[in-house]
Design an enzyme around this catalytic site. Structure first.
Site, PDB file in Angstrom:
ATOM      1  N   TYR A   1      14.875  -5.627  12.266  1.00  0.00           N
ATOM      2  CA  TYR A   1      14.258  -4.227  12.964  1.00  0.00           C
ATOM      3  C   TYR A   1      13.285  -4.037  11.553  1.00  0.00           C
ATOM      4  O   TYR A   1      13.103  -4.288  10.770  1.00  0.00           O
ATOM      5  CB  TYR A   1      15.682  -3.084  12.256  1.00  0.00           C
TER       6      TYR A   1
ATOM      7  N   ASP B   1       7.476  -8.133   7.307  1.00  0.00           N
ATOM      8  CA  ASP B   1       7.474  -6.407   7.247  1.00  0.00           C
ATOM      9  C   ASP B   1       8.224  -6.471   5.723  1.00  0.00           C
ATOM     10  O   ASP B   1       9.828  -6.712   6.122  1.00  0.00           O
ATOM     11  CB  ASP B   1       8.541  -6.332   8.672  1.00  0.00           C
TER      12      ASP B   1
ATOM     13  N   LYS C   1       8.672   2.536   2.559  1.00  0.00           N
ATOM     14  CA  LYS C   1      10.114   3.185   2.478  1.00  0.00           C
ATOM     15  C   LYS C   1       9.496   3.954   0.017  1.00  0.00           C
ATOM     16  O   LYS C   1       9.504   4.650  -0.151  1.00  0.00           O
ATOM     17  CB  LYS C   1      11.630   1.996   1.991  1.00  0.00           C
TER      18      LYS C   1
HETATM   19  P1  KE4 Z   1      10.682   3.378   9.722  1.00  0.00           P
HETATM   20  O1  KE4 Z   1       9.933   3.518  11.344  1.00  0.00           O
HETATM   21  O2  KE4 Z   1      12.223   4.028  10.164  1.00  0.00           O
HETATM   22  O3  KE4 Z   1      10.138   4.234   8.748  1.00  0.00           O
HETATM   23  O4  KE4 Z   1      10.726   2.287   9.334  1.00  0.00           O
HETATM   24  C1  KE4 Z   1      10.940   1.514   9.744  1.00  0.00           C
HETATM   25  C2  KE4 Z   1      11.474   0.508   9.600  1.00  0.00           C
HETATM   26  C3  KE4 Z   1      10.686  -1.304   9.309  1.00  0.00           C
HETATM   27  N1  KE4 Z   1      11.001  -2.682   9.323  1.00  0.00           N
HETATM   28  C4  KE4 Z   1      11.773  -2.554   7.941  1.00  0.00           C
HETATM   29  C5  KE4 Z   1      12.720  -3.910   7.957  1.00  0.00           C
HETATM   30  C6  KE4 Z   1      12.770  -1.149   8.463  1.00  0.00           C
HETATM   31  O5  KE4 Z   1      14.064  -1.384   7.528  1.00  0.00           O
HETATM   32  C7  KE4 Z   1      12.673  -0.205   8.505  1.00  0.00           C
HETATM   33  C8  KE4 Z   1      13.884   0.586   8.387  1.00  0.00           C
HETATM   34  N2  KE4 Z   1      15.262   1.209   8.162  1.00  0.00           N
HETATM   35  C9  KE4 Z   1      15.793   1.683   8.665  1.00  0.00           C
HETATM   36  C10 KE4 Z   1      17.632   1.280   7.937  1.00  0.00           C
HETATM   37  N3  KE4 Z   1      17.582  -0.090   7.511  1.00  0.00           N
HETATM   38  C11 KE4 Z   1      15.943   3.120   8.230  1.00  0.00           C
HETATM   39  C12 KE4 Z   1      16.851   3.934   8.791  1.00  0.00           C
HETATM   40  C13 KE4 Z   1      17.131   4.905  10.118  1.00  0.00           C
HETATM   41  O6  KE4 Z   1      16.989   3.738  11.032  1.00  0.00           O
HETATM   42  O7  KE4 Z   1      17.042   5.943   9.984  1.00  0.00           O
END
Ligand code: KE4
Length: 425
Positions: A143, A236, A264
């Site tokens: 993701y 990523d 994060k």
């Molecule tokens: P955000 O747009 O949610 O800040 O980041 C996207 C993203 C990009 N790359 C990786 C490897 C990520 O894990 C994420 C976001 N992670 C999720 C949880 N696995 C965020 C939680 C959510 O979607 O509410």
């Protein structure tokens, strides 16, 4: 949930889709209704009905120092007194940028944005611009945020909700994303040979299918394939950055990507993300170059201050201490499951960890999906009832913070051992 949590969620469901600001929070992957959090401190959170939990989700990764660390609160207090946003260059952006580059020297130049999604969508825009190619190669179950190009066989909430792709993404655009199984160099090579790929984007350690570590040859193999076929390699590290090693995946696996995305931890709980890497690539980004990307709150001073305080506190020694506690927790869980004869596999990298109810180790999302998800659901709720908050999905990683003490780990192992027994079919 009952009491005040339920009252608040009733109102939330009338206001927001699923009653949440992000899908994974809705407990659709585990059933039941989410609790409403009231406050956090250190390794603990309390819901609005006063129930206390040891927290291993930590806002899905950002809180490497734990909840409300004094060093971050002090930095925020001092910064907000001078104003909360300017849209004008500040020294704080330079300070956080220098802290990141010092720990990740392969990130020669970077741009701050406000979410991981912005970071990854911008990184592939750079890749498409400099290679003059359109196709992106990602891995099944990874993701990279919710930009259209990534909502193709994605992990995290997309997998949790069983949405193979997302409506609203034009077929013509989805067709520009090709997908290989994680840890499968042969399939990756075949896709590279049959498509003009601008970039390979990968979670170096997958945290969005549950926790899946790369085979030793996988990341070096991606580097070699990217070079051979003229594609860029994007790590990523939104989740793995400053978690799988002090210097992230590049340090842990000694593979240098062309571009890296972060998020994060670098915001310490405030909205910060970044993309960066080779200077020749980043100098293509506006206004230095023609690749446009912008953001009103990019480099926000409050977010920068939280990130500076967090990375300053996260020394190599502290990282190693958190990693050691994480390893002890995971080993303890393995021993609890083994004593009870429960098919169970668990793994960790630095302060990031995960597990599956499956006997054999998991090397791909397809294998992750063969784990006992129903067992996971029962275990999740048995753990929650005993005051341990794990990610409400079998397809998410978990985290440990500097605030998790040895006593917390011991207490967690006792509670999760009881949860294993209570969740036995
Ligand atoms: P955000 O747009 O949610 O800040 O980041 C996207 C993203 C990009 N790359 C990786 C490897 C990520 O894990 C994420 C976001 N992670 C999720 C949880 N696995 C965020 C939680 C959510 O979607 O509410």
């Amino acid at each position: 949930m009952t009491g005040r949590s339920h009252e608040v969620m009733e109102r939330a469901r009338a206001l927001f889709p699923g009653g949440v600001s992000s899908p994974v929070r809705a407990f659709r992957g585990v059933g039941g209704e989410p609790f409403v959090v009231d406050r956090g401190a250190g390794s603990r959170i309390w819901d609005v009905d006063g129930r206390e939990y040891i927290d291993y989700v930590l806002s899905w990764g950002p809180l490497v120092l734990g909840h409300a660390p004094p060093i971050v609160l002090d930095a925020l207090e001092q910064t907000m007194a001078r104003g909360t946003s300017f849209g004008i260059p500040t020294a704080l952006e330079v300070e956080l940028g220098e802290l990141i580059v010092a720990r990740m020297p392969h990130v020669e130049m970077l741009r701050f944005v406000s979410s991981g999604t912005e970071a990854t969508m911008s990184a592939i825009r750079v890749a498409r611009a400099v290679t003059h190619r359109d196709v992106i190669l990602k891995f099944d179950g990874c993701y990279h945020g919710h930009a259209d190009s990534f909502l193709v066989r994605a992990g995290s909430g997309v997998a949790t909700l069983g949405l193979p792709n997302s409506p609203g993404v034009p077929d013509a655009l989805a067709a520009l994303t090709v997908v290989a199984p994680f840890n499968d160099l042969s399939s990756t090579e075949s896709l590279l040979a049959s498509h003009d790929v601008a970039a390979i984007i990968v979670e170096p350690v997958v945290g969005n299918s549950g926790f899946i570590a790369p085979d030793p040859a996988f990341l070096p193999g991606l580097r070699a394939l990217a070079d051979r076929f003229g594609a860029l390699l994007i790590f990523d590290e939104v989740m793995t950055g400053f978690r799988v090693a002090y210097g992230g995946a590049r340090e842990r696996f000694d593979v240098v990507p062309d571009l890296t995305t972060l998020g994060k931890v670098i915001g310490g709980g405030l909205p910060v993300a970044a993309y960066g890497g080779r200077r020749d690539l980043m100098e293509c980004v506006a206004p230095a170059g023609p690749v446009y990307q912008a953001g009103t709150l990019s480099g926000n001073p409050l977010a920068m201050a939280a990130g500076i305080a967090t990375l300053t506190a996260l020394t190599p020694a502290l990282h190693d201490r958190i990693a050691a506690r994480t390893a002890r927790l995971v080993q303890g869980l393995r021993e609890c499951a083994a004593r009870r004869g429960i098919p169970f596999t668990a793994d960790a990298a630095g302060s990031m960890w995960g597990f599956f109810f499956r006997a054999e180790p998991v090397r791909s999302f397809a294998e992750a999906k063969t784990s006992d998800v129903e067992r996971f659901r029962r275990f999740f709720h048995a753990a929650l009832e005993r005051g341990v908050y794990l990610a409400p999905s079998a397809f998410e990683a978990a985290f440990v913070s500097a605030a998790h003490s040895d006593a917390d780990v011991d207490e967690t192992l006792d509670r999760l051992d009881a949860a294993l027994e209570a969740s036995d079919a």
